[in-house]
Scaffold this motif. Structure first.
Motif, PDB file in Angstrom:
ATOM      1  N   UNK A 176       0.828  -1.206   0.000  1.00 24.52           N
ATOM      2  CA  UNK A 176       0.000   0.000   0.000  1.00 24.52           C
ATOM      3  C   UNK A 176       0.863   1.257   0.000  1.00 24.52           C
ATOM      4  N   UNK A 177       1.969   1.242   0.712  1.00 25.37           N
ATOM      5  CA  UNK A 177       2.886   2.388   0.673  1.00 25.37           C
ATOM      6  C   UNK A 177       3.493   2.535  -0.713  1.00 25.37           C
ATOM      7  N   UNK A 178       3.912   1.417  -1.314  1.00 22.13           N
ATOM      8  CA  UNK A 178       4.536   1.455  -2.638  1.00 22.13           C
ATOM      9  C   UNK A 178       3.564   1.909  -3.724  1.00 22.13           C
ATOM     10  N   UNK A 179       2.266   1.678  -3.509  1.00 27.38           N
ATOM     11  CA  UNK A 179       1.274   2.044  -4.518  1.00 27.38           C
ATOM     12  C   UNK A 179       0.999   3.540  -4.556  1.00 27.38           C
ATOM     13  N   UNK A 180       1.428   4.269  -3.542  1.00 23.00           N
ATOM     14  CA  UNK A 180       1.193   5.709  -3.510  1.00 23.00           C
ATOM     15  C   UNK A 180       2.068   6.413  -4.544  1.00 23.00           C
ATOM     16  N   UNK A 181       1.557   7.478  -5.194  1.00 20.22           N
ATOM     17  CA  UNK A 181       2.360   8.197  -6.199  1.00 20.22           C
ATOM     18  C   UNK A 181       3.662   8.753  -5.636  1.00 20.22           C
ATOM     19  N   UNK A 182       3.634   9.222  -4.383  1.00 20.00           N
ATOM     20  CA  UNK A 182       4.830   9.746  -3.740  1.00 20.00           C
ATOM     21  C   UNK A 182       5.080   8.935  -2.473  1.00 20.00           C
ATOM     22  N   UNK A 183       6.241   8.318  -2.398  1.00 21.15           N
ATOM     23  CA  UNK A 183       6.569   7.484  -1.243  1.00 21.15           C
ATOM     24  C   UNK A 183       7.186   8.356  -0.162  1.00 21.15           C
ATOM     25  N   UNK A 184       6.478   8.506   0.953  1.00 21.93           N
ATOM     26  CA  UNK A 184       6.897   9.458   1.982  1.00 21.93           C
ATOM     27  C   UNK A 184       7.433   8.790   3.242  1.00 21.93           C
ATOM     28  N   UNK A 185       7.483   7.477   3.282  1.00 23.00           N
ATOM     29  CA  UNK A 185       7.929   6.772   4.471  1.00 23.00           C
ATOM     30  C   UNK A 185       8.749   5.556   4.068  1.00 23.00           C
TER      31      UNK A 185
END
Length: 483
Positions: free
Chosen positions: A150-159
């Motif tokens: 789910x984190x990797x699927x975000x357009x901008x990886x913030x964590x």
């Protein structure tokens, strides 16, 4: 450093194995060395009941099949902030976190643990609790692994994300027809992502998408790169190269200490071993064994599965008893193994004892009262039982595999001369090899000076959580810097 730890269980609220012990201790250890740590857990009944001063963070509405989902925040004693995903439709049920009372997996485990991962990713993005956003999301085992996707699927990886494999044998596999329930882009249902031999795998989400991967011992980190112990994912793991490392688990000295343990019959220490004999006599009496200080008492505290090598124990048991030893086991699992151990008890009254089921308090008594602890696993990511045994002067007999190889030093002639030996280690996963190791242990037991040397050297080992926490902090910084 702000860190969100995500897991399905935590000691002392919900425990099915060593994972809960780690999740109960690691966040506290990280906080002690300066990290700002919070834990995210599913709203299982025991967790909701055990969290202090819960308050509402936000209402999430209907999702993943649940009509109402809320995010709560409270405290886990002594002072750990905890988020809890409150979704009664998915979590408010009997049984353990993964299985119903009849031993079958919950049919909706996909939704139950996808929700956990989804909430973790959105907390990590700062969207659900805007007052706190972590630098690192640390997911434990397959139940939390989807958070990395789910984190990797975000357009901008913030964590940055860290994924810890506690046992690679459990993948979290589901039918491809249910992939749409995850709410992930279709590209994630591919061999380069979650697809695994026609199904999709939660654990693969952690292995593919986490910034860094850890296992719970250095040796296991190398073993899972091989076809023999890679559970079909060795190629994926090898492809991650030096992003995969092993950090050995620790032991909580507040919970596991023979000098202060309230569960055992008498206290003792390396300087004064006298209470150990009282613990042994009390255990023999509680188990219905003949109270005999001169009979070496071997015990097992374990899930009863083939992984743990317990069929080897059954094959080697007659020879062990012939040498005048006693044997006791506590655990539950495979029905065939349970039946075989019960038969052994019936055939050898006063010599063999079996306690089916798991009792955390009695486990302390088993470990404190035994002379030797058997851990003959076919594979063992870390193993905590042998670490607890060392703390209590109970000499481990282990197979040279995974974390067992990293924590027990064999009583070879050289190691004994160097005063480094802490137990008995064998190689092949055979009853003969185990039998020879147990025979060596019996011979050593008959030599009190030698046996006490082994006990004291084991009790002197330092498996505290502080250096473990420092290793994780260094890894977190590395993951953040390379984000």
């Amino acid at each position: 450093m702000k860190v969100l730890q995500v897991a399905a269980e935590v000691f002392p609220l919900v425990k099915t194995g060593g994972l809960a012990d780690v999740v109960g201790a690691l966040p506290q250890a990280l906080a002690a060395v300066g990290a700002d740590v919070r834990l995210l857990l599913p709203g299982l009944p025991a967790i909701l009941a055990g969290i202090e001063t819960p308050s509402l963070v936000c209402e999430l509405g209907p999702m993943f099949g649940a009509g109402r989902v809320r995010l709560l925040r409270g405290m886990l004693a002594p002072a750990l902030p905890v988020y809890v995903v409150d979704a009664p439709y998915l979590y408010d049920r009997p049984g353990n976190p993964y299985l119903a009372a009849d031993g079958a997996e919950w049919a909706d485990n996909l939704q139950r643990f996808a929700l956990l991962g989804w909430v973790a990713a959105h907390v990590a993005a700062g969207e659900l609790d805007p007052g706190w956003q972590p630098d690192v999301l640390h997911a434990h085992d397959w139940h939390a692994a989807l958070a990395c996707a789910y984190v990797a699927a975000r357009p901008v990886r913030s964590v940055a994300t860290v994924f810890t494999v506690h046992n690679l044998a459990f993948h979290g596999l589901f039918s491809p027809t249910d992939f749409f329930l995850l709410g992930l882009p279709s590209r994630f249902m591919a061999p380069s992502a979650l697809e695994f031999h026609g199904q999709f795998s939660f654990i693969k989400a952690g292995l593919k998408f986490a910034s860094r991967i850890t296992t719970v011992s250095p040796t296991y980190a190398q073993e899972i790169r091989t076809p023999e112990l890679g559970s079909g994912l060795d190629g994926v793991i090898r492809a991650r190269g030096n992003h995969v490392s092993g950090i050995l688990n620790g032991v909580d000295p507040e919970v596991w200490s023979p000098a202060s343990d309230a569960q055992i019959a008498a206290h003792f220490s390396a300087a004064d071993l006298g209470g150990k004999a009282q613990c042994k006599a009390a255990l023999q009496q509680a188990l219905g064994l003949t109270v005999d200080a001169g009979a070496p008492l071997f015990t097992i505290v374990s899930r009863l599965t083939s992984q743990k090598g317990l069929d080897l124990v059954l094959d080697a048991l007659p020879d062990l008893l012939h040498q005048g030893a006693q044997f006791a086991v506590q655990g539950s699992g495979d029905a065939v193994l349970e039946h075989a151990f019960r038969q052994a008890m019936a055939q050898h009254p006063g010599r063999v004892a079996v306690r089916l089921g798991y009792d955390e308090n009695f486990a302390h008594q088993m470990i404190a009262g035994a002379d030797a602890m058997l851990v003959p696993s076919r594979f063992e990511p870390c193993g905590l039982t042998q670490l607890y045994a060392l703390r209590y002067g109970t000499v481990p007999v282990v197979r040279r595999v995974g974390g067992l190889a990293d924590t027990v030093v064999d009583a070879s002639d050289d190691h004994l001369r160097q005063d480094r030996a802490t137990g008995f280690v064998f190689g092949p996963a055979t009853a003969d090899a185990l039998g020879r190791a147990m025979q060596r242990a019996v011979v050593a037991f008959r030599q009190p000076t030698l046996w006490q040397q082994l006990m004291r050297r084991g009790m002197a080992q330092n498996f505290s959580w502080e250096p473990v926490a420092q290793q994780y902090l260094a890894l977190y910084h590395e993951a953040v810097v390379t984000l």
